[in-house]
Scaffold this active site. Structure first.
Site, PDB file in Angstrom:
ATOM      1  N   LYS A 112       0.833  -1.209   0.000  1.00  0.00           N
ATOM      2  CA  LYS A 112       0.000   0.000   0.000  1.00  0.00           C
ATOM      3  C   LYS A 112       0.874   1.268   0.000  1.00  0.00           C
ATOM      4  O   LYS A 112       0.452   2.316  -0.471  1.00  0.00           O
ATOM      5  CB  LYS A 112      -0.923   0.034   1.215  1.00  0.00           C
ATOM      6  CG  LYS A 112      -1.834  -1.184   1.400  1.00  0.00           C
ATOM      7  CD  LYS A 112      -3.084  -1.091   0.577  1.00  0.00           C
ATOM      8  CE  LYS A 112      -4.116  -2.176   0.895  1.00  0.00           C
ATOM      9  NZ  LYS A 112      -3.683  -3.562   0.693  1.00  0.00           N
TER      10      LYS A 112
HETATM   11  C1  PLP Z   1      -4.117  -4.720   0.052  1.00  0.00           C
HETATM   12  C2  PLP Z   1      -3.274  -5.929  -0.009  1.00  0.00           C
HETATM   13  C3  PLP Z   1      -3.468  -6.934  -0.990  1.00  0.00           C
HETATM   14  C4  PLP Z   1      -4.607  -6.890  -1.992  1.00  0.00           C
HETATM   15  O1  PLP Z   1      -4.435  -5.903  -2.967  1.00  0.00           O
HETATM   16  P1  PLP Z   1      -5.683  -5.389  -3.809  1.00  0.00           P
HETATM   17  O2  PLP Z   1      -5.198  -4.265  -4.616  1.00  0.00           O
HETATM   18  O3  PLP Z   1      -6.731  -4.997  -2.794  1.00  0.00           O
HETATM   19  O4  PLP Z   1      -6.159  -6.553  -4.639  1.00  0.00           O
HETATM   20  C5  PLP Z   1      -2.602  -8.018  -1.009  1.00  0.00           C
HETATM   21  N1  PLP Z   1      -1.609  -8.129  -0.102  1.00  0.00           N
HETATM   22  C6  PLP Z   1      -1.394  -7.197   0.849  1.00  0.00           C
HETATM   23  C7  PLP Z   1      -0.295  -7.395   1.827  1.00  0.00           C
HETATM   24  C8  PLP Z   1      -2.209  -6.067   0.928  1.00  0.00           C
HETATM   25  O5  PLP Z   1      -1.983  -5.151   1.897  1.00  0.00           O
END
Ligand code: PLP
Length: 495
Positions: A112
């Site tokens: 993120k």
């Molecule tokens: C948010 C997240 C995901 C999923 O990503 P999306 O864009 O919501 O599909 C996968 N792994 C981690 C560690 C995340 O924080």
């Protein structure tokens, strides 16, 4: 040529990139989509000699066409700096025949950060461009990860404040510690008596409160959201797919134009959608492999053409993928419906009213770029231990879901093209699950004891993000009832 952004639910009235970033969601509840996918104006060979920041500029300038060169370069420079613990920002690590694209070298050691470190700058630049004089107040409800990444991104960014609500007894001890130790005069963290849904509902109510919005405006504030449906989060995510390909090219691991596969552990469908956009731009990607955990709504959708959220919600060891409504999928649905807002809107209304929708065969044929599968909890743990025993490389639970699905894909198809696996979190973020997968005996250890053990067995230094919270003082001890969220916001803003 300028790119404008349409809502997925209404024809007409496109807006500029900066307006789409400011609004987040369209007024009709739809998501903003670019009116076309731009093509690269540099060759892959040219891009291969560039730094992460330079590639970011070359990709993002094609989408954010109302930003000047100076504005965009400024945002990029402020985002991808020493907050990351490596100059390459997103390194590729080869293990057991695949390339792991490590997207966890930012402030909160999860992917993120890739988008949330630049969103605050895109947002404040957009505000300036649109003559918004108010201070931007970011309101977020979090089940753990997004809240901290947003806090880290917005901390001390001029012209913004950020308020994060989390369920007091609903996040892990490390996640809570990460949030309540957050520095920055403009940050405010509140635990609520209630669960994540209560926090989310409370935030939505505040967003929808027109009287409050008018009062805020009088006082010089306006709300905005750091939610993953903002195109200001989607566009920066396209960058690292391009970057990983051109680095493979630079290192001679692929020849120019040779196709690769990409595997993405998926929840809200934002990360894999960014890979799809990269492919549409002309990046040589063959399959987009969509990996789910036991909440396998997407696997079933790719199999059957029916999206159905009416099922039990499973709590897994990859919590950031525990999602039954993948919001960003709407952008793909809109596209395979022939960019038809009416058709998309009807499907989304069916999702809201019945919890499901069915796409036509015509639409389904357009999903040929995607392969979906899932990993059970047991398979996920086994994938971590097998890879560790074979190579010494330790991956987190989310990445393990992707690695497991990749093995299933290879078995099913025999396709062994060069493959990039999006590695979305550091194993340090999910220490207990990772260490338990390696050996059950570790489960008796304390949280920070486990951190040290992980470092010992993986020979990877403890990241700064974890080291800091060991001793960091608690700076936020606010708690409120779920019915007092609005008053809490007003108190923080001093209005
Ligand atoms: C948010 C997240 C995901 C999923 O990503 P999306 O864009 O919501 O599909 C996968 N792994 C981690 C560690 C995340 O924080």
């Amino acid at each position: 040529m300028e790119i404008l952004y349409n809502s997925t639910r209404t024809k007409g009235n496109p807006v500029k990139a900066s307006e789409a970033i400011l609004k987040g969601l369209s007024d009709d509840g739809g998501l903003f989509v670019p009116d076309r996918i731009p093509a690269f104006d540099k060759t892959l060979e040219e891009l291969s000699h560039m730094s992460y920041g330079q590639v970011a500029y070359e990709v993002m300038k094609l989408y954010l066409t109302d930003f000047t060169e100076e504005e965009l370069k400024n945002c990029i420079a402020k985002a991808y700096d020493s907050k990351f613990d490596t100059e390459v920002i997103a390194p590729l690590v080869e293990a057991d025949g695949a390339f792991y694209l490590e997207l966890f070298h930012g402030a909160t050691i999860a992917f993120k950060d890739m988008a949330l470190s630049i969103l605050p700058h895109l947002l404040t630049t957009s505000a300036k461009k649109n003559n918004v004089k108010n201070e931007i107040v970011i309101l977020t409800a979090t089940s753990g990860d997004t809240g901290k990444a947003a806090l880290a991104g917005f901390a001390d960014v001029e012209g913004t404040r950020i308020i994060v609500f989390y369920p007091k007894n609903g996040v892990s001890p490390i996640q809570e510690k990460q949030m309540v130790t957050q520095k920055g005069d403009n940050t405010f963290v509140v635990g609520i008596h209630g669960n994540f849904d209560d926090a989310q509902t409370g935030v939505k109510q505040i967003f929808g409160d027109k009287e409050l919005a008018a009062y805020m405006d009088e006082k010089g504030f306006q709300f905005s959201s750091a939610n993953s449906i903002n195109i200001g989060r989607l566009v920066p995510q396209i960058v690292y797919y391009v970057y990983s390909y051109v680095k493979l090219l630079e290192e001679g691991r692929v020849s120019d134009g040779e196709k690769i596969n990409v595997v993405v552990p998926t929840g809200n469908f934002g990360n894999i959608l960014a890979a799809f956009y990269a492919k549409q731009m002309g990046l040589p990607i063959d399959k987009l492999i969509c990996a789910s955990n036991e909440n396998k709504v997407l696997f079933d959708f790719f199999e059957s053409g029916t999206y159905d959220r009416n099922r039990e919600f499973v709590l897994t060891t990859s919590p950031s993928m525990d999602i039954l409504i993948s919001s960003n999928l709407e952008r793909l649905i809109y596209r395979i419906a022939g960019n038809d807002a009416d058709k998309n809107k009807a499907l989304m209304e069916s999702l809201k009213d019945n919890g499901s929708y069915v796409i036509t065969d015509e639409m389904k044929t357009q999903l040929a770029d995607f392969y979906g599968n899932y990993a059970s909890e047991e398979e996920t743990a086994q994938t971590i231990s097998k890879l560790y025993e074979k190579t010494g490389y330790l991956i987190d639970t989310h990445t393990a879901v992707a690695a497991c699905v990749y093995e299933k894909y290879k078995k099913a198809t025999g396709d062994n093209k060069t493959t990039v696996i999006a590695s979305t979190a550091s194993p340090y973020k999910f220490t207990r699950s990772v260490m338990k997968a390696v050996d059950e005996k570790y489960d008796t250890m304390g949280d920070f004891e486990l951190v040290d053990k992980l470092s010992e067995i993986s020979k990877v230094e403890v990241p700064k993000a974890i080291e800091e919270i060991r001793t960091a003082p608690v700076l936020h001890d606010n708690i409120c009832d779920k019915t007092e969220m609005k008053q809490t916001v007003m108190k923080f803003l001093g209005i």
